[in-house]
Design a protein around this motif. Structure first.
Motif, mmCIF file in Angstrom:
data_model
loop_
_atom_site.group_PDB
_atom_site.id
_atom_site.type_symbol
_atom_site.label_atom_id
_atom_site.label_comp_id
_atom_site.label_asym_id
_atom_site.label_seq_id
_atom_site.Cartn_x
_atom_site.Cartn_y
_atom_site.Cartn_z
ATOM 1 N N ASP A 298 -22.619 -26.747 -36.390
ATOM 2 C CA ASP A 298 -23.138 -25.113 -36.334
ATOM 3 C C ASP A 298 -22.847 -24.265 -36.999
ATOM 4 N N LEU A 299 -23.839 -23.346 -37.971
ATOM 5 C CA LEU A 299 -22.899 -22.419 -38.760
ATOM 6 C C LEU A 299 -22.016 -21.783 -38.362
ATOM 7 N N LEU A 373 -27.659 -26.797 -38.000
ATOM 8 C CA LEU A 373 -27.786 -26.815 -38.897
ATOM 9 C C LEU A 373 -28.650 -27.818 -39.087
ATOM 10 N N GLN A 374 -28.424 -29.135 -37.676
ATOM 11 C CA GLN A 374 -29.927 -29.972 -38.057
ATOM 12 C C GLN A 374 -31.081 -29.186 -37.458
ATOM 13 N N LYS A 455 -29.434 -26.863 -46.160
ATOM 14 C CA LYS A 455 -29.298 -26.663 -44.691
ATOM 15 C C LYS A 455 -30.750 -26.027 -44.035
ATOM 16 N N THR A 456 -29.763 -24.895 -44.165
ATOM 17 C CA THR A 456 -30.439 -23.734 -43.813
ATOM 18 C C THR A 456 -32.033 -23.539 -44.735
ATOM 19 N N GLN A 464 -42.320 -26.194 -35.774
ATOM 20 C CA GLN A 464 -42.355 -26.561 -34.533
ATOM 21 C C GLN A 464 -41.008 -26.771 -33.875
ATOM 22 N N ASN A 465 -39.692 -26.595 -34.975
ATOM 23 C CA ASN A 465 -38.789 -26.708 -34.657
ATOM 24 C C ASN A 465 -37.770 -25.344 -33.822
ATOM 25 N N TYR A 466 -38.591 -24.056 -34.090
ATOM 26 C CA TYR A 466 -37.980 -23.215 -33.707
ATOM 27 C C TYR A 466 -38.941 -22.625 -31.857
ATOM 28 N N TRP A 467 -38.418 -22.154 -31.174
ATOM 29 C CA TRP A 467 -38.427 -21.372 -29.791
ATOM 30 C C TRP A 467 -39.229 -19.927 -30.205
#
Lengths: 807, 149
Positions: A298-299, A373-374, A455-456, A464-467
């Motif tokens: 977690d950042l 981060l993942q 990673k960021t 696709q990774n984001y809402w």
């Protein structure tokens, strides 16, 4: 009241009015009103005091609070307080600005948020500006309270409540220990003023209580400044809104422990225990924080552990610098004073780069909806400004030139290397381990910074990774981190701009005991080809290599353990504490009135018996009895009725008769009062009897039939024994009190009241004058108790559970 | 409270008459307290007795029509009054709860002593009346609810 007092009090006063303003102008974000306060405070502080501080002057102003106990609201401004005041108000202004764009006007409880925040600003200013340790303690606990409230701001989440409770328990425990330390210091020196304690430093140094006092004070500092093993509350505190994490849990509140250690250095510094405890704790925290940060996914978790690590670094530097107070040699003093310079410089640097990083992480969270981060990646193209600010902050944290973190990291290496040459405190060849630990921790810091960066922002942006649809944040949200980022660069390129006004005055106020006149330290970006430069190059080289091969070692099992092992102690401790208190409560709270009476009566009997025995009153009883022989005959009659009505009570079968017998008892007591000419008491007794009778009659119907249950013999025996011993002891106490009054020439306190009732109280009824005037405080508090009892009756009767409620 | 539902005229008249006297006495206790037996606590208890009489004679609803006090609020008013009177000391640079008195010449009454102890005692009086009545009425109402159930 000086200006400094007002600087502390204004945030508290504002906290009263901000909710009103928020109500009056619902369309304006409450934060705009709040912003004005830290902004005004930072300007006023800078304009009024910066030139004074540069000249090395100090300001003291005392307002008596409880002068009898030596507790005064005294404010004291020197270089150290000045540095912290600017930090609190300056970062505070930026954080408030940031929060205006971060917290939604419609969805969040803004009034609450800003009241807590203002309370924190005031309390924190109080901590750093006061000279009286008791006042410091009060403000210290207030910062803990504000921090708890802010961590639990989103109290619907269980994790918020957990984190808030954890931080509260740990920091308040430390604060309490610190109070104990202050008490010991008071016993040694007879003062609560820090400056006067510093004047008495010889007494403290040679006192047998020196070590306990020091450890207790350090417990306060270590819990607040998240030193190992008390650091576990900080990662859980990350449940707070990000402006709070940036402000309280990175830039200011967690530095209160640093402040305390710095402030107490003139008192405790110069002893080997102080040096070693702080140095080792600091270094270990630095190392532990760094390896824990590396494992976070977690950042905000990464930033939390990196804050722990960096605070360990500052702590270690303060420990190292305290050697300057022991060394009598001018060269050594100047050399180790360098560590304090580094500590102060890094304190400022850390607030700038960590503050900006927290805000940037908040932006990422705000815009993408995740801090994992993942999941993150490829944000460089989407959020270019955020990316640039993060790059600056991360480079400063990793120690890459030309940012300010590089300078303080180099200086830190130099200070740690210099420690090996320490000629005292039992330093040996093994001391090479100190620079090695420092260097290793820096390498790990470099790696996790690289991780965060890579990673960021690097990699491919995958929609696709984001809402949500990710885009750059609004300019208002970006303004505060950009300003901090600019500070990071400016301080890196021109590190000397703050030396004269901030760093040098604070260093001289920490090291008051050195024999030489300290010169302002020259901070430069380029040190020349010294050992610290090679260490920095080594950090970058090893860090880059380790990062390139990260796919290998991230598969290790230890890498995936995110939660700190030290949490085990806390979790177990809390469980055990709850179980333990439940067990004690179960044993003690039986729910039977008889048991509660037994506890009280047995305790009273024991207390009285011990006191009577120790003062030899049992032997004097026969004598005392002899003095009571001249009682008039009618008294025996009254007494007979009294004793008789009491004696029949256990044998009465019906409740009505019971109540009447008790009434007779009360009337007889009131008769006694009349005989001894105490009309007020007699009246009160009569009235109490009347009201009691009404209440008993009212409660009458609720009571079950009085059935004589067969009681075991031992049960009855215990009851009789307790009742008899209470009666016997109270009788003996009265006899001996009566005898004592005649024997020894005691002046009864009633004489004072008799003499002074008219001249001082203006009344002829001594009892009443005593109640309202001489003992007014007792009366008020008794009235308060009465009110509480009435409320308790309402609670117990009207709001009791009648069964079937959903609890 | 076990309100009398019978129409016992003698009982009623007697209790009402008595309660007048008791109320009058309670005020006397309150004001005379500084120099003669009495005071806020005694006065408060006496008033509570008088009020209890009224509640005993009439049923609760009728009594409530005449006695329109929220007794829990009376407790707070009393506390504020007492604590507030104590704060006078602050303004005169004395300690908290310092009481003052002086003698004044008032037409018709002659020389009268006025003290800050009186409002202080009045606060105590309110607290005592409030607390006593709250306790009695709460217990009494509880019984009523139970009967209704």
């Amino acid at each position: 009241m000086s200006l400094l007092h007002w600087i502390i009090l204004i945030p508290f006063l504002a906290a009263f009015f901000i909710p009103l303003l928020g109500r009056m102008f619902p369309r304006i974000h409450t934060g705009w009103f709040v912003l004005f306060i830290p902004l005004a405070l930072v300007m006023v502080t800078w304009i009024s005091y910066s030139s004074l501080m540069a000249d090395g002057e100090t300001i003291l102003s005392i307002v008596p609070w409880v002068p009898m106990l030596d507790i005064n609201f005294s404010v004291y401004l020197d270089g150290l307080s000045f540095l912290f005041t600017l930090l609190i108000t300056g970062i505070g202004a930026l954080v408030v600005l940031y929060s205006i764009y971060y917290l939604d006007k419609k969805k969040e409880r803004l009034q609450d948020f800003y009241v807590y925040l203002l309370m924190f600003i005031g309390a924190m200013l109080g901590v750093v500006l006061t000279d009286n340790v008791i006042v410091l303690y009060v403000f210290w606990e207030l910062t803990s309270l504000a921090s708890t409230l802010l961590i639990g701001f989103w109290f619907i989440r269980d994790k918020s409540i957990f984190g808030a409770q954890k931080s509260m328990l740990i920091t308040v425990f430390g604060g309490f220990a610190m109070l104990g330390g202050f008490m010991l210091l008071y016993i040694m020196t007879g003062t609560f003023s820090i400056r006067e304690m510093i004047g008495d430093v010889d007494v403290i140094m040679n006192h047998p209580m020196f070590l306990p006092a020091m450890i207790l004070v350090l417990l306060g500092a270590f819990t607040k400044s998240v030193q190992f093993p008390f650091h576990i509350w900080l990662p859980d505190a990350m449940e707070a809104p990000t402006p709070v994490s940036a402000y309280l849990h990175s830039a200011t509140m967690v530095k209160a422990g640093i402040y305390l250690v710095a402030r107490m250095t003139p008192i405790f510094g110069g002893s080997s225990e102080w040096f070693w405890i702080i140095l080792i704790t600091g270094l270990f925290t630095l190392f532990w924080g760094a390896i824990s940060a590396l494992r976070q996914k977690d950042l905000k978790g990464v930033l939390a552990f990196s804050t722990i690590s960096q605070l360990g670094l500052i702590m270690a530097l303060l420990g190292a610098g305290s050697a300057a107070l022991y060394a009598q040699d001018p060269d050594l003093e100047v050399m180790y004073a360098g560590a304090i310079v580094t500590a102060m410089f890094h304190l400022i640097n850390h607030s700038t780069f960590k503050g900006s990083l927290f805000m940037v992480v908040g932006i990422v969270d705000h815009e993408t909806g995740t801090r994992n981060l993942q999941k993150l990646g490829g944000l460089m193209a989407v959020m270019p400004v955020t990316f640039t600010v993060s790059a600056v902050g991360l480079a400063a944290m990793a120690g890459i030139p030309p940012f300010n973190g590089f300078i303080s990291k180099e200086m830190f290496f130099a200070n740690m290397v210099e420690l090996m040459e320490l000629p005292f405190f039992g330093m040996g060849d093994w001391a090479i381990i100190i620079p090695i630990v420092a260097w290793t921790a820096s390498v790990i810091t470099f790696i996790y910074c690289a991780f965060m960066f890579y990673k960021t922002f690097m990699g491919k942006y995958d929609r696709q990774n984001y809402w949500v649809d990710v885009h750059e944040a609004s300019p208002g949200l970006l303004l505060s981190p950009i300003l901090l980022g600019i500070l990071v660069i400016v301080l890196g390129l021109f590190p000397n701009i703050l030396t004269q006004t901030l760093i040098h005055p604070s260093v001289t106020s920490i090291l008051t005991g050195v024999s030489v006149e300290l010169e302002p330290y020259n901070l430069t970006l380029w040190h020349g080809f010294e050992i610290e430069l090679f260490m920095s190059i080594g950090v970058v080289a090893v860090g880059v290599i380790a990062f390139l091969y990260h796919r290998k070692w991230t598969r290790w099992e230890i890498y995936n353990k995110e939660r700190d092992v030290m949490n085990l102690f806390y979790d177990q401790g809390i469980d055990k504490l709850q179980d333990g208190s439940a067990a004690i409560t179960r044993v003690q709270m039986t729910g039977r009135l008889r048991d509660y009476f037994m506890y009280m009566l047995v305790f009273i009997v024991a207390l009285l018996a011990v006191t009577m025995w120790r003062s030899g009153q049992f032997q004097a009883l026969p004598e005392g009895l002899a003095t009571t022989m001249d009682t008039p005959l009618y008294m025996y009659g009254v007494m007979l009725i009294l004793v008789g009505s009491a004696a029949v009570l256990p044998f009465i079968q019906s409740r009505i008769t019971f109540i009447i017998s008790i009434g007779v008892l009360g009337l007889m007591v009131s008769l006694f009062f009349t005989i001894f000419s105490a009309p007020d008491l007699a009246l009160t007794q009569l009235l109490v009897e009347t009201v009691l009778l009404i209440v008993l009659m009212l409660a009458f119907r609720h009571l079950p039939e009085m059935t004589k249950e067969p009681k075991s013999r031992s049960y009855t025996t215990v009851n009789v024994l307790i009742a008899a011993s209470v009666g016997a002891l109270v009788t003996m106490v009265s006899i001996s009190a009566y005898a004592l009054r005649l024997d020894l020439d005691f002046t009864a306190i009633s004489d004072f009241f008799i003499e002074n009732a008219v001249p001082l109280g203006g009344g002829y009824n001594i009892v009443n004058v005593t109640l309202v005037d001489f003992r007014g405080f007792d009366t008020v508090l008794e009235a308060l108790v009465l009110g509480i009892v009435a409320l308790a009756v309402i609670m117990l009767i009207k709001h009791r559970f009648k069964g079937g409620e959903d609890i | 409270m076990r309100y009398s539902r019978s129409h016992d005229v003698m009982q009623r008249v007697l209790l009402i008459t008595t309660s007048y006297f008791v109320l009058a006495y309670s005020l006397y206790f309150l004001f005379a307290g500084h120099n003669n037996p009495g005071g806020g606590f005694i006065g408060g208890l006496t008033t509570a007795c008088a009020l209890a009489f009224i509640y005993l004679v009439f049923d609760r609803d009728t009594a409530n029509e005449y006695i329109r006090f929220t007794f829990p609020a009376l407790i707070s008013i009393g506390l504020v009054l007492s604590l507030g009177t104590g704060a006078i000391g602050f303004f005169a640079n004395d300690n908290y709860l310092t009481q003052y008195f002086d003698y004044f010449e008032i037409p018709f009454f002659g020389e009268v002593e006025l003290t800050t102890a009186l409002p202080f005692d009045l606060g105590i009086y309110f607290v005592v009346v409030g607390a006593a009545m709250v306790i009695m009425l709460t217990i009494a109402d509880d019984e009523k609810e139970e009967n209704e159930n």
